[in-house]
Design a protein around this motif. Sequence first.
Motif, PDB file in Angstrom:
ATOM      1  N   ASP A   1      -3.830  10.411   1.699  1.00  0.00           N
ATOM      2  CA  ASP A   1      -4.205   9.341   2.373  1.00  0.00           C
ATOM      3  C   ASP A   1      -4.725   9.507   3.862  1.00  0.00           C
ATOM      4  O   ASP A   1      -4.106   9.845   4.597  1.00  0.00           O
ATOM      5  CB  ASP A   1      -2.884   8.118   2.443  1.00  0.00           C
ATOM      6  N   PRO A   2      -6.192   9.146   4.213  1.00  0.00           N
ATOM      7  CA  PRO A   2      -6.428   9.386   5.365  1.00  0.00           C
ATOM      8  C   PRO A   2      -5.627   8.490   6.715  1.00  0.00           C
ATOM      9  O   PRO A   2      -5.542   9.372   7.824  1.00  0.00           O
ATOM     10  CB  PRO A   2      -7.873   9.016   5.401  1.00  0.00           C
ATOM     11  N   ALA A   3      -5.468   7.620   6.366  1.00  0.00           N
ATOM     12  CA  ALA A   3      -4.694   6.881   7.461  1.00  0.00           C
ATOM     13  C   ALA A   3      -3.343   7.717   7.563  1.00  0.00           C
ATOM     14  O   ALA A   3      -2.806   7.715   8.925  1.00  0.00           O
ATOM     15  CB  ALA A   3      -4.342   5.576   7.075  1.00  0.00           C
ATOM     16  N   ARG A   4      -2.434   8.141   6.844  1.00  0.00           N
ATOM     17  CA  ARG A   4      -1.314   8.629   6.979  1.00  0.00           C
ATOM     18  C   ARG A   4      -1.507   9.970   7.522  1.00  0.00           C
ATOM     19  O   ARG A   4      -0.743  10.510   8.396  1.00  0.00           O
ATOM     20  CB  ARG A   4      -0.591   8.966   5.447  1.00  0.00           C
TER      21      ARG A   4
ATOM     22  N   ASP B   1      -0.012  13.772  -0.927  1.00  0.00           N
ATOM     23  CA  ASP B   1      -0.479  12.791  -0.043  1.00  0.00           C
ATOM     24  C   ASP B   1      -1.496  12.878   0.517  1.00  0.00           C
ATOM     25  O   ASP B   1      -1.513  13.773   1.470  1.00  0.00           O
ATOM     26  CB  ASP B   1       0.808  11.899   0.888  1.00  0.00           C
TER      27      ASP B   1
ATOM     28  N   ASP C   1      -4.468   5.556  -7.318  1.00  0.00           N
ATOM     29  CA  ASP C   1      -4.804   4.914  -5.958  1.00  0.00           C
ATOM     30  C   ASP C   1      -5.532   5.535  -5.000  1.00  0.00           C
ATOM     31  O   ASP C   1      -5.743   5.026  -3.691  1.00  0.00           O
ATOM     32  CB  ASP C   1      -3.244   4.876  -5.345  1.00  0.00           C
ATOM     33  N   GLY C   2      -6.210   6.753  -5.291  1.00  0.00           N
ATOM     34  CA  GLY C   2      -6.982   7.311  -4.347  1.00  0.00           C
ATOM     35  C   GLY C   2      -6.469   8.055  -3.071  1.00  0.00           C
ATOM     36  O   GLY C   2      -6.950   8.551  -2.298  1.00  0.00           O
ATOM     37  N   ARG C   3      -5.107   8.001  -3.179  1.00  0.00           N
ATOM     38  CA  ARG C   3      -4.259   8.458  -1.920  1.00  0.00           C
ATOM     39  C   ARG C   3      -3.428   9.534  -2.398  1.00  0.00           C
ATOM     40  O   ARG C   3      -2.666   9.935  -1.445  1.00  0.00           O
ATOM     41  CB  ARG C   3      -3.339   7.409  -1.209  1.00  0.00           C
ATOM     42  N   THR C   4      -3.503  10.092  -3.551  1.00  0.00           N
ATOM     43  CA  THR C   4      -2.750  11.133  -3.951  1.00  0.00           C
ATOM     44  C   THR C   4      -3.534  12.123  -4.823  1.00  0.00           C
ATOM     45  O   THR C   4      -4.487  11.832  -5.184  1.00  0.00           O
ATOM     46  CB  THR C   4      -1.706  10.893  -5.000  1.00  0.00           C
TER      47      THR C   4
END
Length: 84
Positions: A50-53, A48, A31-34
């Motif tokens: 994720d840049p937005a998170r 995690d 997913d590119g987020r982990t």
Amino acid sequence: MRLWDVTSQQPLGIALPDAGGAVLSLAFGADGRTLHAAGARVPVQTYDIDPARAVTEVCRRAGGTLSPAEWRTYLPGIPYRKVC
């Protein structure tokens, strides 16, 4: 562990807890987020990234966006913008 932007050769500012000593293996999730990391004495740890998170969490911890004066103090030379 610290993530770096290879192109700019700058740290991304994400310092992750270690996986129990030397990290022997790293893999990004599909997913590119982990990010998955494993050490000699620790099973795989998942982080995690994720840049937005990350932005949401930083804003929550900071209690909102920086004022222009705070921005100049902590980010000198970077044009001001509201991030939260």
